[in-house]
Design an enzyme around this catalytic site. Sequence first.
Site, PDB file in Angstrom:
ATOM      1  N   GLY A  51     -17.158  16.326  -6.783  1.00 18.48           N
ATOM      2  CA  GLY A  51     -16.634  16.921  -5.551  1.00 18.48           C
ATOM      3  C   GLY A  51     -17.642  16.866  -4.413  1.00 18.48           C
ATOM      4  N   GLY A  97     -11.423  17.924  -9.501  1.00 16.80           N
ATOM      5  CA  GLY A  97     -12.275  17.398 -10.558  1.00 16.80           C
ATOM      6  C   GLY A  97     -13.554  18.202 -10.658  1.00 16.80           C
ATOM      7  N   SER A  98     -14.603  17.542 -11.102  1.00 18.34           N
ATOM      8  CA  SER A  98     -15.854  18.247 -11.363  1.00 18.34           C
ATOM      9  C   SER A  98     -16.593  18.583 -10.065  1.00 18.34           C
ATOM     10  CB  SER A  98     -16.741  17.385 -12.252  1.00 18.34           C
ATOM     11  OG  SER A  98     -17.032  16.170 -11.595  1.00 18.34           O
ATOM     12  N   THR A  99     -17.433  19.598 -10.140  1.00 19.85           N
ATOM     13  CA  THR A  99     -18.187  20.035  -8.969  1.00 19.85           C
ATOM     14  C   THR A  99     -19.150  18.941  -8.501  1.00 19.85           C
ATOM     15  OG1 THR A  99     -17.967  22.339  -9.644  1.00 19.85           O
ATOM     16  CG2 THR A  99     -19.767  21.830  -8.120  1.00 19.85           C
ATOM     17  N   GLU A 102     -10.863  21.030  -5.161  1.00 18.22           N
ATOM     18  CA  GLU A 102     -10.529  21.973  -6.242  1.00 18.22           C
ATOM     19  C   GLU A 102     -11.438  21.608  -7.410  1.00 18.22           C
ATOM     20  OE1 GLU A 102      -8.392  24.219  -5.615  1.00 18.22           O
ATOM     21  OE2 GLU A 102      -6.819  23.428  -4.314  1.00 18.22           O
ATOM     22  N   LYS A 110      -5.373   7.956  -6.248  1.00 16.35           N
ATOM     23  CA  LYS A 110      -6.252   7.349  -7.253  1.00 16.35           C
ATOM     24  C   LYS A 110      -6.211   8.256  -8.475  1.00 16.35           C
ATOM     25  CE  LYS A 110      -9.852   7.169  -9.111  1.00 16.35           C
ATOM     26  NZ  LYS A 110      -9.986   7.271 -10.588  1.00 16.35           N
TER      27      LYS A 110
HETATM   28  P1  ADP Z   1     -13.787  14.950 -15.118  1.00 22.15           P
HETATM   29  O1  ADP Z   1     -15.200  15.273 -15.421  1.00 22.15           O
HETATM   30  O2  ADP Z   1     -12.835  16.044 -15.370  1.00 22.15           O
HETATM   31  O3  ADP Z   1     -13.343  13.602 -15.634  1.00 22.15           O
HETATM   32  P2  ADP Z   1     -14.372  13.868 -12.560  1.00 22.15           P
HETATM   33  O4  ADP Z   1     -14.789  14.695 -11.417  1.00 22.15           O
HETATM   34  O5  ADP Z   1     -15.385  12.976 -13.191  1.00 22.15           O
HETATM   35  O6  ADP Z   1     -13.716  14.867 -13.565  1.00 22.15           O
HETATM   36  O7  ADP Z   1     -13.142  12.954 -12.189  1.00 22.15           O
HETATM   37  C1  ADP Z   1     -12.062  13.389 -11.389  1.00 22.15           C
HETATM   38  C2  ADP Z   1     -11.555  12.205 -10.583  1.00 22.15           C
HETATM   39  O8  ADP Z   1     -12.612  11.757  -9.737  1.00 22.15           O
HETATM   40  C3  ADP Z   1     -11.148  10.984 -11.396  1.00 22.15           C
HETATM   41  O9  ADP Z   1     -10.028  10.367 -10.787  1.00 22.15           O
HETATM   42  C4  ADP Z   1     -12.368  10.098 -11.307  1.00 22.15           C
HETATM   43  O10 ADP Z   1     -12.063   8.730 -11.470  1.00 22.15           O
HETATM   44  C5  ADP Z   1     -12.825  10.369  -9.897  1.00 22.15           C
HETATM   45  N1  ADP Z   1     -14.239  10.066  -9.638  1.00 22.15           N
HETATM   46  C6  ADP Z   1     -15.284  10.109 -10.504  1.00 22.15           C
HETATM   47  N2  ADP Z   1     -16.425   9.744  -9.898  1.00 22.15           N
HETATM   48  C7  ADP Z   1     -16.102   9.475  -8.604  1.00 22.15           C
HETATM   49  C8  ADP Z   1     -16.854   9.051  -7.455  1.00 22.15           C
HETATM   50  N3  ADP Z   1     -18.141   8.830  -7.512  1.00 22.15           N
HETATM   51  N4  ADP Z   1     -16.188   8.895  -6.293  1.00 22.15           N
HETATM   52  C9  ADP Z   1     -14.871   9.126  -6.219  1.00 22.15           C
HETATM   53  N5  ADP Z   1     -14.120   9.504  -7.253  1.00 22.15           N
HETATM   54  C10 ADP Z   1     -14.714   9.681  -8.433  1.00 22.15           C
END
Ligand code: ADP
Length: 480
Positions: free
Chosen positions: A233, A228-230, A250, A175
């Site tokens: 995560g 991605g973000s904490t 990560e 994804k």
């Molecule tokens: P950033 O703040 O750097 O965009 P995110 O953590 O929001 O990082 O996004 C990293 C990935 O996680 C992206 O592919 C995003 O679509 C996905 N993502 C965001 N929210 C969710 C969620 N609730 N469940 C699963 N994946 C998510």
Amino acid sequence: MDLEFARRGVLIDGRWREGPQTLPIEDPSTGETVGELACGGAAEVDEAVAAARGALSDAWGALSAAERGRVLAKIGQAVLAQADRLAELEARDVGKPLRQARADVVALARYLEFYGGAADKLHGETIPYLPGYTVYTLREPHGVTGHIIPWNYPMQIIGRSVTAALAMGNAAVLKPAEQASLTALAFARIAEEAGLPAGALNVVPGLGADAGAALAGHPGIDHVSFTGSTVVGAMIQAAAAKNAVPVTLELGGKSPQLVFDDADLDRALPFLVNAAIQNAGQTCSAGSRILVQRRIHDELCGRLAERFSGLTSGPAMADMDLGPIITARQKAMIEGYLETARRELTLVGQGQVAADAPAGGHYLPAAVFGGVKPDHRLAQEEIFGPVQVVIPFDDEDEAVAIANGTPYGLVAGAWTRDGDRLFRLARRLRAGQVFLNNYGAGGGVELPFGGVGRSGHGREKGFEALYGFSVLKTVAAHHG
Ligand code: ADP
Ligand code: MG
């Protein structure tokens, strides 16, 4: 933009199709919408997981480890053969200066070479046990692995996550991030053409809360890796916990670089600057806090000011020091930090935005602030933009306390000519990677990478990743 190269659609079981919705594709260098991204949701994730499961008992699962490795190596060569197109696609989609995008292509190819070569090198052990027994271990794939990746380094993260999982014989559902999915789609097409069997890699572009959440909590997934973000995560881990499956996370960072008063500043300076400008600071492992021994604080700030004043932000294809920020929303978040900084901190130096940069692009000049207190918001929170902070310290103990004094622990760097101190610091710094008299922002393909604390857990990259993408089975035979 070469939109035909990144065939748009949802890829399930080797078939490309439309999704139930589309999202605009934006070029951050201009702010213009350049196309539409076909997106999937829960139904497509369902089908993709089933297709991945099918591939495990079909052509993909039938390959030997060596054959899997050969397929990966072949994909790596195909990636290199398309390096120019991939680099341009990434530069336009992410807003990353062309040379940096090209480095990502080379890294992706290198991952395929590394994990292609490693596919048949991980083996089990025999274990001495009771008389009359032979006990050994098998390294087996988890099965279906889910990969949720961010927009900042799509190709590098596909390299360290998807290709390592495939090397171990897993099937994958990817994804990509809604802000930048194009090189993931181009990669899937290249992999397909290079001979990756249908269903081994399925790609479902879409929104995080939609396709992402469906993938993280899918009962048919055996392992989830997320970058991605904490905050997200933790949501991924909670979703995966419902099915009791392992996750690799990560996450963010606020990685310190410690500069002692005996450091070789000529050597350190490019790394201290690069932490703010690589991918416009949108790098989880950026060394985004400079901790400097007080005696040389002003000298270092002077040298940083000089460097920063020479930095220019501009369109990705113009290949300047910095490209634009990925979206207007991210830019606004960084500007919020900059407003606080201008009010409460000392601006040491600042770059500029190219005069002819398109008005709709999300540009910010690189900036460095000095004399920052360790508990200041800008010294604690991940800014994810081209902002560097300089924090003074008096001695090693204080430096370590400040360095370890955030919730994160991804990477740390130390600059000093004192060898004893370097080895002490390597042990004292709380981080998944420590760089001594250099700084790698995640380091090479060979180097295990991951965090402690709020930076996540599990390790990707290097040989270590293969343990995470496999499970150990113990076999005990009694033969009298
Ligand atoms: P950033 O703040 O750097 O965009 P995110 O953590 O929001 O990082 O996004 C990293 C990935 O996680 C992206 O592919 C995003 O679509 C996905 N993502 C965001 N929210 C969710 C969620 N609730 N469940 C699963 N994946 C998510
Ligand atoms: Mg884009």
